[in-house]
Design a protein around this motif. Sequence first.
Motif, PDB file in Angstrom:
ATOM      1  N   GLN A 163       0.840  -1.202   0.000  1.00 55.52           N
ATOM      2  CA  GLN A 163       0.000   0.000   0.000  1.00 55.52           C
ATOM      3  C   GLN A 163       0.875   1.253   0.000  1.00 55.52           C
ATOM      4  OE1 GLN A 163      -3.406  -0.040  -0.241  1.00 55.52           O
ATOM      5  NE2 GLN A 163      -3.004  -2.191  -0.577  1.00 55.52           N
ATOM      6  N   PRO A 164       0.483   2.284  -0.740  1.00 56.48           N
ATOM      7  CA  PRO A 164       1.274   3.519  -0.729  1.00 56.48           C
ATOM      8  C   PRO A 164       1.184   4.206   0.631  1.00 56.48           C
ATOM      9  CG  PRO A 164      -0.683   3.772  -2.087  1.00 56.48           C
ATOM     10  CD  PRO A 164      -0.650   2.345  -1.649  1.00 56.48           C
ATOM     11  N   ASN A 165       2.213   4.968   0.959  1.00 54.96           N
ATOM     12  CA  ASN A 165       2.234   5.729   2.211  1.00 54.96           C
ATOM     13  C   ASN A 165       1.250   6.885   2.121  1.00 54.96           C
ATOM     14  OD1 ASN A 165       4.311   4.184   3.276  1.00 54.96           O
ATOM     15  ND2 ASN A 165       5.868   5.470   2.344  1.00 54.96           N
ATOM     16  N   ILE A 166       0.785   7.323   3.286  1.00 58.24           N
ATOM     17  CA  ILE A 166      -0.029   8.527   3.349  1.00 58.24           C
ATOM     18  C   ILE A 166       0.925   9.679   3.665  1.00 58.24           C
ATOM     19  CG2 ILE A 166      -1.858   9.750   4.573  1.00 58.24           C
ATOM     20  CD1 ILE A 166      -3.199   7.055   5.035  1.00 58.24           C
ATOM     21  N   ALA A 167       1.041  10.620   2.739  1.00 55.10           N
ATOM     22  CA  ALA A 167       1.950  11.753   2.890  1.00 55.10           C
ATOM     23  C   ALA A 167       1.186  12.940   3.460  1.00 55.10           C
ATOM     24  CB  ALA A 167       2.565  12.113   1.551  1.00 55.10           C
ATOM     25  N   ILE A 168       1.574  13.378   4.632  1.00 52.87           N
ATOM     26  CA  ILE A 168       0.963  14.551   5.242  1.00 52.87           C
ATOM     27  C   ILE A 168       1.807  15.758   4.830  1.00 52.87           C
ATOM     28  CG2 ILE A 168       0.248  15.645   7.394  1.00 52.87           C
ATOM     29  CD1 ILE A 168      -1.193  12.967   6.811  1.00 52.87           C
ATOM     30  N   PRO A 169       1.243  16.687   4.061  1.00 52.35           N
ATOM     31  CA  PRO A 169       2.032  17.844   3.599  1.00 52.35           C
ATOM     32  C   PRO A 169       2.512  18.714   4.763  1.00 52.35           C
ATOM     33  CG  PRO A 169      -0.073  17.712   2.452  1.00 52.35           C
ATOM     34  CD  PRO A 169      -0.117  16.718   3.570  1.00 52.35           C
ATOM     35  N   ALA A 170       3.697  19.301   4.613  1.00 53.97           N
ATOM     36  CA  ALA A 170       4.256  20.177   5.643  1.00 53.97           C
ATOM     37  C   ALA A 170       3.475  21.489   5.710  1.00 53.97           C
ATOM     38  CB  ALA A 170       5.727  20.452   5.349  1.00 53.97           C
ATOM     39  N   VAL A 171       2.982  21.950   4.555  1.00 57.13           N
ATOM     40  CA  VAL A 171       2.209  23.193   4.494  1.00 57.13           C
ATOM     41  C   VAL A 171       0.775  22.853   4.106  1.00 57.13           C
ATOM     42  CG1 VAL A 171       1.972  25.416   3.331  1.00 57.13           C
ATOM     43  CG2 VAL A 171       4.250  24.512   3.830  1.00 57.13           C
ATOM     44  N   THR A 172      -0.167  23.286   4.931  1.00 57.50           N
ATOM     45  CA  THR A 172      -1.575  23.028   4.652  1.00 57.50           C
ATOM     46  C   THR A 172      -2.097  24.087   3.696  1.00 57.50           C
ATOM     47  OG1 THR A 172      -1.856  22.066   6.843  1.00 57.50           O
ATOM     48  CG2 THR A 172      -3.851  22.714   5.672  1.00 57.50           C
ATOM     49  N   LYS A 173      -2.660  23.637   2.565  1.00 51.42           N
ATOM     50  CA  LYS A 173      -3.267  24.548   1.596  1.00 51.42           C
ATOM     51  C   LYS A 173      -4.775  24.518   1.801  1.00 51.42           C
ATOM     52  CE  LYS A 173       0.323  23.611  -1.784  1.00 51.42           C
ATOM     53  NZ  LYS A 173       0.633  22.901  -3.007  1.00 51.42           N
ATOM     54  N   ASP A 208      -3.367  19.972  13.094  1.00 47.65           N
ATOM     55  CA  ASP A 208      -2.269  19.357  13.854  1.00 47.65           C
ATOM     56  C   ASP A 208      -1.722  20.323  14.901  1.00 47.65           C
ATOM     57  OD1 ASP A 208      -2.270  16.810  12.673  1.00 47.65           O
ATOM     58  OD2 ASP A 208      -1.087  17.535  10.979  1.00 47.65           O
ATOM     59  N   GLY A 209      -2.611  21.126  15.501  1.00 50.58           N
ATOM     60  CA  GLY A 209      -2.224  22.050  16.546  1.00 50.58           C
ATOM     61  C   GLY A 209      -1.632  23.363  16.057  1.00 50.58           C
ATOM     62  N   LYS A 210      -1.463  23.520  14.736  1.00 46.55           N
ATOM     63  CA  LYS A 210      -0.887  24.750  14.184  1.00 46.55           C
ATOM     64  C   LYS A 210      -1.996  25.596  13.569  1.00 46.55           C
ATOM     65  CE  LYS A 210       3.030  22.019  12.750  1.00 46.55           C
ATOM     66  NZ  LYS A 210       3.534  21.325  11.587  1.00 46.55           N
ATOM     67  N   PRO A 211      -1.946  26.941  13.737  1.00 46.72           N
ATOM     68  CA  PRO A 211      -2.984  27.787  13.140  1.00 46.72           C
ATOM     69  C   PRO A 211      -2.845  27.860  11.620  1.00 46.72           C
ATOM     70  CG  PRO A 211      -1.324  29.122  14.244  1.00 46.72           C
ATOM     71  CD  PRO A 211      -0.976  27.698  14.514  1.00 46.72           C
ATOM     72  N   VAL A 212      -3.983  27.742  10.941  1.00 43.91           N
ATOM     73  CA  VAL A 212      -4.041  27.824   9.482  1.00 43.91           C
ATOM     74  C   VAL A 212      -5.177  28.769   9.119  1.00 43.91           C
ATOM     75  CG1 VAL A 212      -4.486  26.530   7.359  1.00 43.91           C
ATOM     76  CG2 VAL A 212      -3.137  25.485   9.178  1.00 43.91           C
ATOM     77  N   LYS A 213      -4.909  29.725   8.240  1.00 43.49           N
ATOM     78  CA  LYS A 213      -5.924  30.707   7.836  1.00 43.49           C
ATOM     79  C   LYS A 213      -6.781  30.140   6.699  1.00 43.49           C
ATOM     80  CE  LYS A 213      -3.790  34.972   9.285  1.00 43.49           C
ATOM     81  NZ  LYS A 213      -4.661  35.179  10.406  1.00 43.49           N
ATOM     82  N   VAL A 214      -8.098  30.251   6.879  1.00 39.29           N
ATOM     83  CA  VAL A 214      -9.055  29.906   5.831  1.00 39.29           C
ATOM     84  C   VAL A 214      -9.398  31.220   5.139  1.00 39.29           C
ATOM     85  CG1 VAL A 214     -11.353  28.999   5.331  1.00 39.29           C
ATOM     86  CG2 VAL A 214      -9.971  27.968   7.145  1.00 39.29           C
ATOM     87  N   PRO A 215      -9.182  31.309   3.812  1.00 42.35           N
ATOM     88  CA  PRO A 215      -9.417  32.583   3.129  1.00 42.35           C
ATOM     89  C   PRO A 215     -10.898  32.965   3.098  1.00 42.35           C
ATOM     90  CG  PRO A 215      -8.948  30.865   1.536  1.00 42.35           C
ATOM     91  CD  PRO A 215      -8.741  30.264   2.895  1.00 42.35           C
ATOM     92  N   SER A 216     -11.141  34.242   2.892  1.00 43.82           N
ATOM     93  CA  SER A 216     -12.518  34.712   2.783  1.00 43.82           C
ATOM     94  C   SER A 216     -13.112  34.232   1.461  1.00 43.82           C
ATOM     95  CB  SER A 216     -12.565  36.237   2.862  1.00 43.82           C
ATOM     96  OG  SER A 216     -11.844  36.797   1.789  1.00 43.82           O
TER      97      SER A 216
END
Length: 157
Positions: free
Chosen positions: A7-17, A104-112
């Motif tokens: 099975q392929p690995n699940i890659a968690i991106p370093a930067v959340t888009k 993952d405990g880090k703040p991420v901005k959701v655009p307007s």
Amino acid sequence: MTLMVSQPNIAIPAVTKVTAAFDPPVVRPGEHAFLRVALNALEESVEWPTNLAGPPQLEIRAGAHEQMLQYTGTSMEPRTAFNYRVRPSSLGLFTVPEFTVKVDGKPVKVPSAQLEVMAEPPPAVMPAGVLTLSLPVTNLFVGQAVQARVVLPGSPG
């Protein structure tokens, strides 16, 4: 074990888009639109707010949310979406403001996101599709076979 290793690995991106958009972006007063917020993160890692702030002219109700894994060649990347049903009560240009969630405990901005409400949208703007389900009987029980008619109307022409 062989099946698990293949099975392929699940890659968690370093930067959340994150993307946020209305579908359709232009509606008439009283028509439904959908606000979709998509992230490249696992659903379990997102601390999502219980209420979404918006202008008082927009009735915003939480809808479905989902997660899927997208194959990227050598691994799988998570995609999570949160959907809201929106119904405007008056004409104007309405903005759901930018807000912050934790991934993952880090703040991420959701655009307007902006929704335009017009009395007569341009002909190129298609209204949101309405999927209808018709059943010939009522009072169904679990396991009962039934014929169902599902209709998604096409373009006006």
